[in-house]
Motif scaffolding. Structure first.
Motif, PDB file in Angstrom:
ATOM      1  N   UNK A 225       2.217  -3.137  -4.720  1.00  0.00           N
ATOM      2  CA  UNK A 225       2.344  -4.532  -4.161  1.00  0.00           C
ATOM      3  C   UNK A 225       3.327  -4.468  -2.712  1.00  0.00           C
ATOM      4  N   UNK A 226       4.226  -3.573  -2.748  1.00  0.00           N
ATOM      5  CA  UNK A 226       5.332  -3.570  -1.708  1.00  0.00           C
ATOM      6  C   UNK A 226       5.321  -2.655  -0.621  1.00  0.00           C
ATOM      7  N   UNK A 227       4.691  -1.500  -1.074  1.00  0.00           N
ATOM      8  CA  UNK A 227       5.244  -0.372  -0.131  1.00  0.00           C
ATOM      9  C   UNK A 227       4.243  -0.219   0.956  1.00  0.00           C
ATOM     10  N   UNK A 228       4.414   0.692   1.922  1.00  0.00           N
ATOM     11  CA  UNK A 228       3.256   0.933   3.134  1.00  0.00           C
ATOM     12  C   UNK A 228       2.251   1.947   2.252  1.00  0.00           C
ATOM     13  N   UNK A 231      -0.232   0.127   0.505  1.00  0.00           N
ATOM     14  CA  UNK A 231      -1.047  -0.229   1.522  1.00  0.00           C
ATOM     15  C   UNK A 231      -2.183   0.561   1.967  1.00  0.00           C
ATOM     16  N   UNK A 232      -1.590   1.728   2.006  1.00  0.00           N
ATOM     17  CA  UNK A 232      -2.575   2.705   2.635  1.00  0.00           C
ATOM     18  C   UNK A 232      -3.711   3.097   1.730  1.00  0.00           C
ATOM     19  N   UNK A 234      -4.727   1.269  -0.472  1.00  0.00           N
ATOM     20  CA  UNK A 234      -5.846  -0.008  -0.548  1.00  0.00           C
ATOM     21  C   UNK A 234      -6.721   0.081   0.346  1.00  0.00           C
ATOM     22  N   UNK A 235      -6.271   0.353   1.675  1.00  0.00           N
ATOM     23  CA  UNK A 235      -7.191   0.406   2.697  1.00  0.00           C
ATOM     24  C   UNK A 235      -8.177   1.867   2.549  1.00  0.00           C
TER      25      UNK A 235
ATOM     26  N   UNK B 349     -11.190  -3.720   6.876  1.00  0.00           N
ATOM     27  CA  UNK B 349     -11.489  -3.285   5.709  1.00  0.00           C
ATOM     28  C   UNK B 349     -12.012  -4.555   4.791  1.00  0.00           C
ATOM     29  N   UNK B 352     -10.425  -6.120   1.643  1.00  0.00           N
ATOM     30  CA  UNK B 352      -8.938  -6.511   1.741  1.00  0.00           C
ATOM     31  C   UNK B 352      -8.923  -8.045   2.360  1.00  0.00           C
ATOM     32  N   UNK B 360      -3.245  -3.690  10.000  1.00  0.00           N
ATOM     33  CA  UNK B 360      -3.493  -2.224   9.967  1.00  0.00           C
ATOM     34  C   UNK B 360      -3.165  -1.617  11.046  1.00  0.00           C
ATOM     35  N   UNK B 363       1.485  -1.853  10.274  1.00  0.00           N
ATOM     36  CA  UNK B 363       2.252  -1.905   9.002  1.00  0.00           C
ATOM     37  C   UNK B 363       3.304  -0.876   9.157  1.00  0.00           C
ATOM     38  N   UNK B 371      11.569   0.883   6.628  1.00  0.00           N
ATOM     39  CA  UNK B 371      11.608   1.785   5.340  1.00  0.00           C
ATOM     40  C   UNK B 371      10.400   1.998   4.783  1.00  0.00           C
ATOM     41  N   UNK B 372      10.303   2.100   3.428  1.00  0.00           N
ATOM     42  CA  UNK B 372       9.066   2.377   2.707  1.00  0.00           C
ATOM     43  C   UNK B 372       8.399   0.928   2.557  1.00  0.00           C
ATOM     44  N   UNK B 373       9.075  -0.101   2.830  1.00  0.00           N
ATOM     45  CA  UNK B 373       8.592  -1.238   2.146  1.00  0.00           C
ATOM     46  C   UNK B 373       7.690  -1.973   3.441  1.00  0.00           C
ATOM     47  N   UNK B 374       6.747  -2.858   3.104  1.00  0.00           N
ATOM     48  CA  UNK B 374       6.216  -3.994   3.891  1.00  0.00           C
ATOM     49  C   UNK B 374       6.585  -5.237   3.677  1.00  0.00           C
ATOM     50  N   UNK B 376       6.320  -8.763   3.117  1.00  0.00           N
ATOM     51  CA  UNK B 376       5.011  -9.370   2.759  1.00  0.00           C
ATOM     52  C   UNK B 376       5.226 -10.833   3.324  1.00  0.00           C
TER      53      UNK B 376
END
Lengths: 363, 510
Positions: A225-228, A231-232, A234-235, B349, B352, B360, B363, B371-374, B376
């Motif tokens: 849900x939250x990480x890069x 996301x990768x 998913x794409x 995509x 999505x 794309x 991100x 860091x490791x997060x996006x 949202x």
């Protein structure tokens, strides 16, 4: 009248859930046929299954025991399937994880090792061995384009025979396809171990592995849900070309995903030997790694749903032991998977009856 | 009106696909025994039109008459039973079977026993008659592409095709094979067959066609006599004369070099040379248009610049920074925006949602990625803002991208690329298949980017678009720049001819 199948543009949120429930009901109805043929009263058999699996005093604990490897391996399958990497070799990765944990417990660390160190080493070993077994099809896929379905499945047979070699050969105790039992320091703590302080836990065999499963599920949920990286995944799963266009490193992600996928399956094997069997033996898994595929699919690749579905399937296994002949639970699992996958079509397509123009229908 | 009915007549044919009007009220006639060329750019609707004759698609509106009788085919099987055969660009042969076996595939006879002797004699006779030399025993995979095409033609003839549709048959052939094919086609018309020849190559059309129908944006532009027409006339018809809309723009004020391509070569997916020592410079604040027929290295050029394809030699720099054979992430960080030709297959995509599609390219770095997060929350608020700003029509940012119409999807892609304030924008066929309204807004966005100071490389087949947007036009042919032309309407014939591979006295040497 003619049947016409059309793709749905939008899928209502409730539809997948309803379709799975209907598929489960249909599977139970179809499953009743072989039960009746085998001379059992299907109602009685199902009643016994559900009672034993879910409603007896010890059902909860027993079902958790069976659910633990299903959840861990199911999570492994989930992460790979999320990026449409069809790792169906969780069973082999699970065997390798159990093998490495056994090596740690019996041969590579002295029995006097403190419990915490011992269990931590077994956990690491189990994860690493499963990860290695998952990495092989991952590397082959990423670097050479080898179909991971074939390679991961074939490697399962290699892993099972590898395991057999050790339990009959170098690690055999007496030549019956078993190793010697683990020292107590290599046992996962169980509920019953706390029976002295909490009497209600007496005789309950649920072990630490279920916590591993829950923690792993939560971590995966957060990643997705939250990480890069989530996301990768998913794409890449949806459109590898768009992923390449966005600068994602497909090979690295494929390999990493297979490593984690295999590692989680390895943990499933490790937790099974450390929590239940307490030794390595031939065929210690009744196909947990394969059932995990059904679990992941039924959970629609949602890690938290894997816990729920894993528990339900654990109950099915426990309940299945209560009825004879013994092949029934596996049979019903197969029918369930068949029905669920078929039902998936109905969520993505709608079926309409159309009247052919200008011709009268004849029956 | 003539008494002999047309071999094929199409009346008022309209075909829509979601978001695209592929054929718009097309009237099209083919006389018996002629070779009729169907000419047009990629996406002009040639194949769609012919697939309706072949039974692969059904027309939304209109009527198809074969020898004067209305027909409605529901499958290619239906079509061939009525004497209509089509040779596709991608051959429909079974590689592991022999030529003879492929010929009877799907036939009603023989039902059980195959009389190979007779079959092979029939094939030999047909081959002889039409000059289609091929060995009946040979397995398909052993044959060259040219030979496989002959098998396709033989298959159609064997199955009784009187009207043969050929979809860009020369695309895969060597010059010698093209000559042989043309001989065969003439042989066939001499024996009463009718041929529809789909192409976008002017030379061939002029060489072979009795009549030529030019399709443009799904409509019939004109039908002309093949013997008396010229390449220049066809080029003009194909790319369009009339100016539908002209974007308002001030003269370019180019500054420093933004993108420099220095004798770059690369290969296509099949390992053949796609770019041959190609050089080009795009300065900040100008639009350089690349004209050319698809397949002359356009896609590969965009991919080499954006790090998606390896250059075998040469150098690409963006604002002085060498990005040759750097990973795509490096070109993104250098401020390169890329609007790919394939919106659904590459640029987005599909499953999505819009918010996910908008990040794309961003991100990875703050503020979206930390860091490791996006983040949202930011993803969502930024998505809502971009959709508003770029006028993407959608009920919500949670909609899967595949449900957007072509124009809205393209606006979404531009929103993503442009919002990053790129230094260079590579736009490949940016308005292909879009309606007029969307075309206008997308063109305006590109011009706004130019005026902001970005260097724009516009790759297109549509000369209207190139003339309207570009400050300079270069023509790409077989992986090389063959000339540079100022974007003036009077030069359109010249551009058309260069696109077709004819060398013209160059006004500027590059």
């Amino acid at each position: 009248m003619r049947l016409k199948i059309e793709p749905r543009l939008e899928i209502p949120r409730w539809l997948p859930v309803v379709s799975i429930i209907l598929a489960l009901i249909l599977a139970l109805i179809i499953g009743a046929i072989p039960l009746a043929y085998g001379g059992l009263d299907p109602f009685e058999a199902y009643y016994q299954m559900f009672r034993t699996g879910f409603f007896e005093p010890y059902s909860f604990s027993d079902t958790l025991v069976k659910a633990t490897p299903l959840i861990l391996a199911g999570l492994g399958v989930t992460i790979a399937f999320r990026m449409r990497l069809w790792n169906i070799g969780a069973e082999g990765q699970l065997f390798l994880g159990a093998w490495a944990a056994t090596g740690v417990a019996l041969f590579w660390l002295p029995p006097t090792t403190p419990k915490v160190v011992m269990l931590a080493a077994m956990t690491l070993g189990g994860f690493a061995a499963g990860a290695l077994w998952g990495a092989i099809p991952g590397v082959l896929k990423a670097k050479l384009g080898v179909n991971e379905i074939i390679s991961s499945l074939m490697l399962t047979y290699v892993a099972v025979e590898f395991n057999n070699y050790f339990v009959y050969g170098p690690w055999a105790a007496g030549g019956f396809g078993l190793t010697a039992p683990y020292p107590r320091t290599a046992w996962f703590p169980r509920l019953t171990d706390f029976g002295d302080t909490i009497p209600a836990f007496r005789g309950m065999t649920a072990h630490l592995g279920i916590l591993y499963g829950i923690i792993a599920a939560v971590i995966l949920f957060v990643i997705f849900k939250y990480s890069k990286w989530g996301y990768e995944l998913k794409v890449i799963g949806d459109n590898p070309n768009a992923a390449r266009y966005a600068g994602m490193n497909l090979s690295r992600t494929i390999i990493l995903t297979m490593i984690i996928s295999g590692g989680l399956a390895g943990l499933a094997g490790m937790s099974e030997v450390a929590g239940v069997v307490h030794r390595l033996q031939e065929n210690f898994s009744p196909g947990y790694g394969f059932t995990a595929i059904i679990v992941a699919w039924l959970a629609r690749l949602n890690p938290l749903a894997v816990i729920v579905v894993g528990y339900l399937f654990g109950g099915l296994l426990v309940g299945g032991d209560a009825i004879q002949p013994a092949g029934i639970p596996l049979l019903i699992q197969g029918i369930i998977l068949f029905c669920v996958i078929s039902a998936d079509t109905f969520t993505r397509y709608r079926i309409r009856l159309v009247q052919p123009a200008a011709t009268t229908a004849q029956s | 009106m003539s008494n002999t009915p047309y071999a094929l007549e199409m009346r008022g044919i309209t075909k829509r696909f979601p978001g695209v009007l592929a054929n718009d009220n097309v009237n099209f006639t083919v006389e018996k025994g002629e070779i009729h060329a169907l000419l047009g750019e990629n996406g002009a609707g040639k194949s769609t039109l012919m697939n309706m004759v072949n039974g692969l698609y059904r027309a939304d509106e209109g009527q198809i008459l074969l020898d004067g009788k209305p027909v409605k085919f529901s499958s290619p099987r239906d079509a061939i039973d009525n004497g209509v055969g089509m040779v596709h660009q991608h051959f429909m042969l079974v590689p592991t079977q022999t030529v003879a076996e492929n010929l009877i595939l799907g036939q009603k006879t023989p039902r059980f026993y195959i009389n190979y002797k007779k079959l092979e004699q029939d094939i030999a006779d047909l081959s002889q008659k039409f000059g289609l030399a091929v060995e009946p025993h040979a397995k398909i995979w052993q044959l060259s592409v040219g030979e496989q095409q002959r098998v396709e033609i033989l298959k159609m003839l064997y199955q009784g095709a009187k009207l043969l549709i050929m979809d860009e048959p020369t695309a895969v052939l060597t010059p010698q094979e093209v000559t042989d094919l043309f001989k065969t086609l003439r042989e066939m018309t001499a024996t009463g067959h009718t041929i529809i020849f789909i192409s976008h190559k002017l030379d061939e059309v002029v060489a072979i066609a009795d009549r030529v129908t030019v399709l443009r944006r799904g409509r019939v532009e004109s039908t002309v006599d093949g013997k008396s027409t010229s390449k220049a006339e066809l080029a003009r018809l194909m790319v369009g004369r009339e100016v539908l809309f002209r974007i308002q723009k001030k003269p370019a004020e180019p500054t420093a070099d933004a993108l420099v391509i220095d004798s770059v070569s690369c290969e296509n997916d099949r390992g053949l040379p796609a770019l041959r020592n190609m050089s080009l410079t795009v300065r900040s604040g100008e639009v350089v248009g690349i004209a050319g027929v698809a397949g002359n290295g356009q896609t590969e050029l965009a991919q080499v610049i954006t790090g998606l394809r390896q250059a075998t030699s040469g150098k690409v720099t963006v604002q002085g920074q060498d990005v040759t054979n750097q990973p795509a992430t490096a070109t993104i960080d250098q401020g390169l925006a890329y609007i790919p030709a394939d919106r659904n297959g590459v640029g987005s995509s599909p499953n999505l949602n819009l918010a996910d599609n908008l990040i794309l390219k961003s991100y990875r770095r703050p503020p979206i990625g930390s860091g490791w997060r996006i983040d949202l929350g930011l993803v969502r608020s930024q998505a809502e803002q971009l959709i508003e700003q770029f006028d993407v029509k959608t009920p919500s940012v949670d909609l899967p991208a595949r449900l957007l119409s072509g124009g809205n999807l393209q606006k979404l892609i531009l929103a993503r690329e442009i919002s990053r304030q790129p230094k260079v924008v590579i736009a490949v066929y940016p308005v292909r298949g879009l309606d007029v309204g969307a075309i206008e807004s997308i063109h305006q966005m590109l011009i706004d980017e130019r005026d902001r100071g970005a260097g724009i490389l516009l790759i297109s087949e549509d000369l209207d678009e190139l003339l309207s947007l570009s400050d300079r036009i270069v023509v790409l042919f077989e992986g090389q720049i063959v000339g540079e032309v100022p974007p003036e309407d009077e030069r359109i014939d010249e551009i058309g001819l260069m696109m077709a591979g004819t060398k013209v006295e160059q006004s500027h040497a590059t």
